[in-house]
Write an enzyme that holds these catalytic residues in place. Sequence first.
Site, short mmCIF file in Angstrom:
data_model
loop_
_atom_site.label_atom_id
_atom_site.label_comp_id
_atom_site.label_asym_id
_atom_site.label_seq_id
_atom_site.Cartn_x
_atom_site.Cartn_y
_atom_site.Cartn_z
N HIS A 25 0.81 -1.21 0.00
CA HIS A 25 0.00 0.00 0.00
C HIS A 25 0.85 1.27 0.00
CE1 HIS A 25 -3.27 -2.82 1.26
NE2 HIS A 25 -3.90 -2.08 0.38
N HIS A 31 -2.34 -5.61 -6.39
CA HIS A 31 -2.52 -6.85 -5.63
C HIS A 31 -3.99 -7.26 -5.64
CE1 HIS A 31 -2.97 -3.52 -2.74
NE2 HIS A 31 -3.83 -4.28 -2.11
N CYS A 66 -14.45 -6.23 2.95
CA CYS A 66 -13.39 -6.19 1.95
C CYS A 66 -12.12 -6.73 2.60
CB CYS A 66 -13.06 -4.78 1.50
SG CYS A 66 -14.39 -3.62 1.51
N HIS A 68 -8.11 -9.11 1.62
CA HIS A 68 -7.14 -9.67 0.69
C HIS A 68 -6.99 -11.16 0.95
CE1 HIS A 68 -5.90 -5.49 1.70
NE2 HIS A 68 -5.83 -5.39 0.38
N GLU A 86 -15.57 -10.51 10.14
CA GLU A 86 -15.84 -9.09 10.35
C GLU A 86 -17.28 -8.80 10.75
OE1 GLU A 86 -14.60 -6.46 7.22
OE2 GLU A 86 -12.57 -7.29 7.17
N GLU A 111 -4.14 2.59 -2.76
CA GLU A 111 -4.89 1.37 -3.05
C GLU A 111 -4.76 1.10 -4.54
OE1 GLU A 111 -6.20 -0.92 -1.43
OE2 GLU A 111 -7.08 -0.18 0.42
N GLU A 113 -5.69 -2.20 -6.60
CA GLU A 113 -6.19 -3.55 -6.40
C GLU A 113 -6.90 -4.12 -7.62
OE1 GLU A 113 -6.77 -3.62 -1.61
OE2 GLU A 113 -8.55 -3.22 -2.79
#
Length: 176
Positions: A25, A31, A66, A68, A86, A111, A113
């Site tokens: 980041h 990514h 959200c 990864h 979460e 960011e 992504e």
Amino acid sequence: MKRDNVILVDRQDRAIGEMEKMQAHREGVLHRAFSIFIFNGAGQMLIHQRAASKYHGAGLWTNACCSHPQMGEGLAAAAAERLDYEMGIQCALAWTFSFVYCGKVENDLIEHEFDHVFVGLFDGEPKLNSGEVAQYQWIDMETLNEWIATSPEDFTIWFREALPMLLEEMSNSLGV
């Protein structure tokens, strides 16, 4: 549930390496990520306000979840696991589309992504992980779109990018 690394990918979402999340980041390296949108039977979307302790986007509103995936982890399994972690939600998730976005966020982070979007249906009440989520609400699309139009700074960058694409995808799939 540590998610300290990200999977580096090319523009076709082929894994090309792994990097520590904060470094990726700071450098703005592309990514893999996923974003989950949850709706209830009344057609409302679940949004949440990110916890104050988040390294970026703290206090901003966004979609249900959200994160990864980690190297060697299946994308759908990672999404389901993170949604439960979460939001305390377990429901079927359907991959809907992917998109690439890049933008500066607070704390001099970027960011960048390749984001996979999943959609699910859930009619219960979330069980929030307070380290991740400050609060949540179910919101109808008209109210949400008005809020974003008048106060876009209240929302995460990826949410503002993904929402119009999701609504178009849903409209196309319904033949509207």
